[in-house]
Design a protein around this motif. Structure first.
Motif, PDB file in Angstrom:
ATOM      1  N   CYS A 571       0.810  -1.217   0.000  1.00 14.29           N
ATOM      2  CA  CYS A 571       0.000   0.000   0.000  1.00 14.29           C
ATOM      3  C   CYS A 571       0.846   1.271   0.000  1.00 14.29           C
ATOM      4  O   CYS A 571       0.312   2.369   0.039  1.00 14.29           O
ATOM      5  N   ASN A 572       2.139   1.111  -0.021  1.00 17.05           N
ATOM      6  CA  ASN A 572       3.065   2.251  -0.018  1.00 17.05           C
ATOM      7  C   ASN A 572       2.879   3.149   1.204  1.00 17.05           C
ATOM      8  O   ASN A 572       2.876   4.373   1.100  1.00 17.05           O
ATOM      9  N   HIS A 573       2.700   2.534   2.335  1.00 14.87           N
ATOM     10  CA  HIS A 573       2.549   3.309   3.562  1.00 14.87           C
ATOM     11  C   HIS A 573       3.918   3.635   4.141  1.00 14.87           C
ATOM     12  O   HIS A 573       4.562   2.802   4.750  1.00 14.87           O
ATOM     13  N   GLN A 574       4.308   4.871   3.940  1.00 13.16           N
ATOM     14  CA  GLN A 574       5.636   5.258   4.364  1.00 13.16           C
ATOM     15  C   GLN A 574       5.592   6.200   5.555  1.00 13.16           C
ATOM     16  O   GLN A 574       4.563   6.743   5.889  1.00 13.16           O
ATOM     17  N   ARG A 575       6.728   6.370   6.151  1.00 19.02           N
ATOM     18  CA  ARG A 575       6.860   7.415   7.153  1.00 19.02           C
ATOM     19  C   ARG A 575       8.257   8.001   6.980  1.00 19.02           C
ATOM     20  O   ARG A 575       9.160   7.329   6.466  1.00 19.02           O
ATOM     21  N   THR A 576       8.406   9.238   7.387  1.00 22.16           N
ATOM     22  CA  THR A 576       9.710   9.855   7.220  1.00 22.16           C
ATOM     23  C   THR A 576      10.667   9.257   8.227  1.00 22.16           C
ATOM     24  O   THR A 576      10.317   8.997   9.369  1.00 22.16           O
ATOM     25  N   ILE A 577      11.857   9.037   7.774  1.00 18.07           N
ATOM     26  CA  ILE A 577      12.875   8.501   8.659  1.00 18.07           C
ATOM     27  C   ILE A 577      13.190   9.577   9.691  1.00 18.07           C
ATOM     28  O   ILE A 577      13.450  10.713   9.334  1.00 18.07           O
ATOM     29  N   SER A 578      13.148   9.182  10.940  1.00 17.64           N
ATOM     30  CA  SER A 578      13.365  10.174  11.984  1.00 17.64           C
ATOM     31  C   SER A 578      14.763  10.764  11.866  1.00 17.64           C
ATOM     32  O   SER A 578      15.690  10.114  11.393  1.00 17.64           O
ATOM     33  N   LYS A 579      14.865  12.004  12.295  1.00 19.62           N
ATOM     34  CA  LYS A 579      16.142  12.706  12.144  1.00 19.62           C
ATOM     35  C   LYS A 579      17.277  11.988  12.849  1.00 19.62           C
ATOM     36  O   LYS A 579      18.426  12.069  12.443  1.00 19.62           O
ATOM     37  N   THR A 580      16.935  11.310  13.906  1.00 18.92           N
ATOM     38  CA  THR A 580      17.955  10.663  14.717  1.00 18.92           C
ATOM     39  C   THR A 580      18.222   9.228  14.264  1.00 18.92           C
ATOM     40  O   THR A 580      19.053   8.548  14.844  1.00 18.92           O
ATOM     41  N   HIS A 581      17.476   8.814  13.238  1.00 18.37           N
ATOM     42  CA  HIS A 581      17.543   7.404  12.865  1.00 18.37           C
ATOM     43  C   HIS A 581      18.954   6.904  12.582  1.00 18.37           C
ATOM     44  O   HIS A 581      19.389   5.890  13.124  1.00 18.37           O
ATOM     45  N   LYS A 582      19.670   7.649  11.760  1.00 16.35           N
ATOM     46  CA  LYS A 582      21.009   7.231  11.375  1.00 16.35           C
ATOM     47  C   LYS A 582      21.889   7.054  12.618  1.00 16.35           C
ATOM     48  O   LYS A 582      22.596   6.052  12.765  1.00 16.35           O
ATOM     49  N   GLN A 583      21.776   8.028  13.460  1.00 16.25           N
ATOM     50  CA  GLN A 583      22.527   8.030  14.699  1.00 16.25           C
ATOM     51  C   GLN A 583      22.169   6.805  15.558  1.00 16.25           C
ATOM     52  O   GLN A 583      23.044   6.108  16.070  1.00 16.25           O
ATOM     53  N   THR A 584      20.862   6.601  15.674  1.00 14.60           N
ATOM     54  CA  THR A 584      20.375   5.484  16.474  1.00 14.60           C
ATOM     55  C   THR A 584      20.948   4.170  15.982  1.00 14.60           C
ATOM     56  O   THR A 584      21.392   3.325  16.764  1.00 14.60           O
ATOM     57  N   ILE A 585      20.908   4.014  14.662  1.00 14.25           N
ATOM     58  CA  ILE A 585      21.400   2.786  14.061  1.00 14.25           C
ATOM     59  C   ILE A 585      22.897   2.623  14.343  1.00 14.25           C
ATOM     60  O   ILE A 585      23.365   1.557  14.751  1.00 14.25           O
ATOM     61  N   GLU A 586      23.622   3.713  14.163  1.00 17.11           N
ATOM     62  CA  GLU A 586      25.059   3.674  14.407  1.00 17.11           C
ATOM     63  C   GLU A 586      25.360   3.268  15.843  1.00 17.11           C
ATOM     64  O   GLU A 586      26.197   2.413  16.117  1.00 17.11           O
ATOM     65  N   LYS A 587      24.629   3.906  16.727  1.00 14.50           N
ATOM     66  CA  LYS A 587      24.831   3.648  18.142  1.00 14.50           C
ATOM     67  C   LYS A 587      24.572   2.175  18.452  1.00 14.50           C
ATOM     68  O   LYS A 587      25.340   1.527  19.167  1.00 14.50           O
ATOM     69  N   ALA A 588      23.491   1.678  17.879  1.00 21.03           N
ATOM     70  CA  ALA A 588      23.123   0.294  18.147  1.00 21.03           C
ATOM     71  C   ALA A 588      24.157  -0.679  17.583  1.00 21.03           C
ATOM     72  O   ALA A 588      24.501  -1.668  18.231  1.00 21.03           O
ATOM     73  N   SER A 589      24.667  -0.362  16.396  1.00 21.63           N
ATOM     74  CA  SER A 589      25.664  -1.295  15.847  1.00 21.63           C
ATOM     75  C   SER A 589      26.981  -1.194  16.609  1.00 21.63           C
ATOM     76  O   SER A 589      27.676  -2.196  16.781  1.00 21.63           O
ATOM     77  N   ASP A 590      27.323   0.005  17.059  1.00 21.34           N
ATOM     78  CA  ASP A 590      28.506   0.143  17.905  1.00 21.34           C
ATOM     79  C   ASP A 590      28.360  -0.688  19.164  1.00 21.34           C
ATOM     80  O   ASP A 590      29.305  -1.350  19.611  1.00 21.34           O
ATOM     81  N   ARG A 591      27.173  -0.638  19.682  1.00 23.18           N
ATOM     82  CA  ARG A 591      26.886  -1.367  20.919  1.00 23.18           C
ATOM     83  C   ARG A 591      27.074  -2.877  20.686  1.00 23.18           C
ATOM     84  O   ARG A 591      27.660  -3.580  21.505  1.00 23.18           O
ATOM     85  N   ILE A 592      26.574  -3.334  19.577  1.00 23.19           N
ATOM     86  CA  ILE A 592      26.708  -4.751  19.246  1.00 23.19           C
ATOM     87  C   ILE A 592      28.179  -5.114  19.074  1.00 23.19           C
ATOM     88  O   ILE A 592      28.646  -6.134  19.570  1.00 23.19           O
TER      89      ILE A 592
END
Length: 787
Positions: A571-592
């Motif tokens: 259905c192409n239901h999108q949402r804007t990627i949150s501004k902090t998303h990239k950061q969040t992902i980075e942080k999480a992978s660093d944590r891993i």
DNA sequence: CGGTTCACTTAGCATATAATAG
DNA sequence: CTATTATATGCTAAGTGAACCG
């Protein structure tokens, strides 16, 4: 050729997610019914036919270029008009006989609502009602409630017999800013009349958002701002406001920010007190009495004035949305209903008694001159009934979908241009879940759906690849590069043929009403939007069918969400990627990565104790496969990360504890304490450094046996696994919005059945409000139900 | 008919609230 | 227990489609 697989390309990484989808569409299943009529002739077709005589060349499709390579089939096809008896949708369990009484709990419900979450656990779940049935719902109901879905009588046009409520809640009057908070113009303070100051405040409220950067928004705001200012006699201190760029809202912005802060700082108790007061104030507006039954009102609050926040490139974005007064409001009540009180000195615009509609109140809004309605909440019988109807209609489509698909395939080669356009349009709506696409005016954002697609929205890439790229509802981009059937490709090429150019309609013979009229021939009530509901629910059913009934609840939920995601992508239901998303992902992978480092370190320690430990370990696979070696640089990086974090934490703790002591009038901790703490961190750092140099782990008492290490490794392994899954899930969901399809497209009965069959608590899938909205589904299906 | 009006569903974003990690 | 992050809800814009109207 039975099933056609559409593989979406993966070329553009930005929107990658939306094109990895692979779907099966069964277009060729033999029809259950034969002997379908071969005459189209709804009025529309007849007309085209007439046209054909006069302007033949325009309407006939040029066979030469379009039909090569396809089995010709000249017969005009159409569908039989299938008449479906409107039968009552649900087998009624014995109805309670008497008319249910109006729930009189209204007075007491406030306290209940407020404290509900806490109290509920203390109350006996599952009370007995008068009939001796056990209420299974977690929310206790002292009074038997109306189960409209077990009720047969509902004819359609009349919505209610009695209809009473207390009207609407108006936003608070404007409170002017304190006299020292002002707009500045060209460096000078400006005294604004309150009405203009209010508008300036609205703009201040938008500073820091994207709207501020939008020139249209600014222009529209400024125009309306000046207008309001003028209407109120201009500035009070003679400053003439001409130039937007000379306006300085910063003091107002700061003030608003400060007010927000103050609110946030209130103690929990004060907040609670305020909440209770608010509830009490709102109480009268929250409920409506429909046929003697109490139902929740949805949006009882009148929309406050503000700057219009249009989505996408809306020409009117930033304009002032004016304040609504009682005089603007039309109320809808039954004839004998008491007229709700009006705010002092005002009167209602109009009182209506229209029992064919569901709204309680409405007003005309000034941005696009359309209506706003006050209606019942999602958990109401009105909404529930239409919801059920919607899904039943979509299920009805099951019986006709094969015919429809066969027909549109056939009509791809029809001689008449309109018919071909219909065929392709329905194909697009069916396969790519496009919306109908009605006409839009110039003072709205330029967005399109199927019928309003233009030349430039579709790019053809021979031999048979099509690239769709356009803005749909809410200016959400629809981008797909897909392979389509040859005939679809050919037809699109025809629709784009000269003299058509960018800006021209692709489906120049169509609009949604023509399409819908055509669809009604297959099934009464069938319209373009039904396809979205149908395909969404069908996809969900298919996806759920694939899930094996094993594993933990969490695992099954993950799979449910994956199924949900398939639908959302469809259905192409999108949402804007949150501004902090990239950061969040980075942080999480660093944590891993850090966790992996810990594991690696433990592994080293283990080997130091027993050289052959890895081979003996039951975690051998984890130890050899998952844990990679860390280079010295990597180690140092992680060390730094940890040390920095530790230092940070220590500093914060020092400040916090001293704050507390100050508050309690105790003696504060001296600098030396902080130094001492920091020293400990420093020691750790030295320890780490030594470790890197010597390439040896110091064996402490905590980790001095292989067994102890194994235990810790086990824990780490688990943490790494869950963190990785979580990360992946989050990444995949970052631009997909699951909610919309869950709320509007996936038949809730599918989820209910899934929960029953897979032994999952419904709360894991439906939030409290959704459980209320879908109560009809939760209580009406058994586990054999299928969409 | 063909455009407009009216009434309804569907939609994403902002904010409030809850959950969880640290 | 606090700070951060995830989730739920509220809000209202933006669609669809039928009825109405001249």
């Amino acid at each position: 050729m039975g099933k056609r697989k559409i593989v979406l390309s993966e070329s553009d990484s930005e929107t990658d997610l939306f094109r990895k989808d692979t779907r099966d569409y069964d277009l060729d299943t033999p029809l259950s019914k034969s002997g379908d009529l071969d005459i189209p002739l709804s009025k529309t077709v007849t007309l085209s036919h007439k046209k054909l005589k006069t302007v033949k060349n325009e309407d006939e499709v040029d066979e030469e270029t379009s039909l090569s390579g396809f089995t010709s089939n000249t017969s005009v096809s159409s569908s039989p008009v299938k008449r479906i008896k409107k039968e009552s949708k649900s087998k009624s369990k014995t109805k309670t006989g008497t008319e249910p009484k109006f729930n009189t709990k209204a007075k007491t419900s406030l306290k209940k609502e407020v404290t509900e979450s806490k109290l509920i656990k203390e109350e006996t779940p599952g009370e007995q009602n008068a009939e001796g049935e056990v209420e299974e719902d977690e929310e206790e109901e002292e009074e038997e409630e109306y189960k409209w879905w077990e009720d047969n009588e509902n004819d359609g046009s009349v919505q209610w017999t009695t209809f009473r409520h207390n009207g609407v809640l108006f936003p608070p009057v404007y409170v002017p800013l304190p006299s020292h908070i002002k707009l500045y113009y060209d460096g000078n303070p400006v005294d604004l009349p309150p009405a203009a100051e209010e508008v300036a405040g609205f703009y201040a409220g938008v500073i820091g958002t994207d709207h501020e950067q939008n020139p249209i928004f600014r222009k529209n705001f400024f125009t309306d701002f000046k207008k309001v200012l003028q209407e109120n006699g201009g500035t009070l201190n003679g400053v003439s406001i001409e130039n937007f760029s000379k306006c300085d809202f910063s003091r107002i912005v700061d003030y608003l920010q400060q007010q927000k802060e103050i609110k946030k700082q209130l103690s929990a108790q004060e907040k609670k007190q305020l909440r209770i007061e608010k509830e009490e104030f709102e109480e009268p507006y929250k409920f409506c009495e429909v046929n003697g039954r109490r139902e929740q009102v949805g949006n009882f609050r009148v929309e406050p004035p503000d700057l219009f926040r249009g989505r996408g490139a809306h020409p009117k974005t930033g304009k002032l949305k004016r304040r609504i007064y009682p005089e603007d409001i039309v109320l809808n009540l039954d004839k004998d209903a008491p007229i709700p009180p009006v705010p002092e000195g005002h009167h209602w615009g109009e009182i209506k008694h229209d029992n064919t509609v569901q709204w309680l109140a409405m007003w005309r809004e000034n941005i696009s001159n359309s209506f706003k309605y006050v209606r019942l909440a999602a958990n109401s019988s009105f909404k529930g009934q239409s919801d059920l109807k919607k899904f039943e209609k979509a299920r009805e489509l099951k019986k006709h979908i094969n015919t429809i698909r066969r027909d549109y395939k056939k009509n791809m080669k029809n001689k008449l241009m309109v018919e071909r356009q219909k065929a392709v349009a329905i194909y697009l709506i069916d396969v790519f879940a496009l919306r109908a696409g009605g006409e839009k005016s110039d003072d709205e954002a330029d967005t399109v759906g199927c019928c309003s697609l233009r030349y430039e929205h579709v790019t053809l890439k021979p031999p048979q690849t099509v690239i769709f790229d356009f803005l749909g509802k809410d200016s959400i981009r629809f981008y797909q590069e897909v392979e389509v059937e040859k005939q679809v490709f050919k037809n699109l090429a025809i629709f784009k043929r000269l003299p058509k150019k960018p800006g021209d309609q692709l489906f120049d013979r169509l609009d949604p009403s023509i399409l819908n009229k055509f669809l009604q021939n297959y099934m009464p009530g069938l319209t373009a939007k039904v396809f979205r509901t149908y395909n969404a629910s069908k996809t969900m059913q298919d996806q759920l069918d694939l899930i094996p009934n094993k594993g933990s609840v969490a695992e099954k939920l993950l799979k449910y969400n994956a199924a949900n995601r398939t639908v959302a992508i469809l259905c192409n239901h999108q949402r804007t990627i949150s501004k902090t998303h990239k950061q969040t992902i980075e942080k999480a992978s660093d944590r891993i990565r850090e966790l992996e480092w810990q594991a690696w370190r433990l592994k080293k320690a283990m080997v130091q104790i027993d050289a052959d430990a890895v081979n003996k370990s039951k975690n051998k696979k984890f130890l050899t496969k998952v844990i990679k070696t860390f280079t010295k640089t990597e180690q140092k990086k992680i060390h730094k990360l940890i040390i920095d974090r530790e230092n940070d934490r220590v500093q914060k703790r020092y400040i916090r504890e001293n704050d507390a002591k100050k508050f309690e009038n105790e003696e504060e901790l001296g600098e030396s304490v902080l130094k001492e703490w920091l020293q400990k961190v420093e020691e750790k750092k030295i320890e780490y450094n030594k470790e890197v140099e010597s390439d040896e782990i110091e064996i402490t008492t905590k980790i001095n046996t292989v067994e102890k290490i194994e235990k810790q490794l086990e824990k780490l392994k688990l943490r790494i696994e869950t963190s990785s899954i979580q990360l992946k899930d989050r990444e995949e969901n970052s631009q997909v919005s699951l909610g919309t399809s869950k709320i509007n497209y996936i038949d809730p009965r599918l989820s209910v059945v899934f929960c029953k069959k897979y032994d999952i608590p419904i709360e894991k899938i439906f939030t409290k409000t959704l459980r209320e909205k879908f109560k009809w589904a939760i209580e009406s299906v058994d586990e054999n139900w299928r969409f």
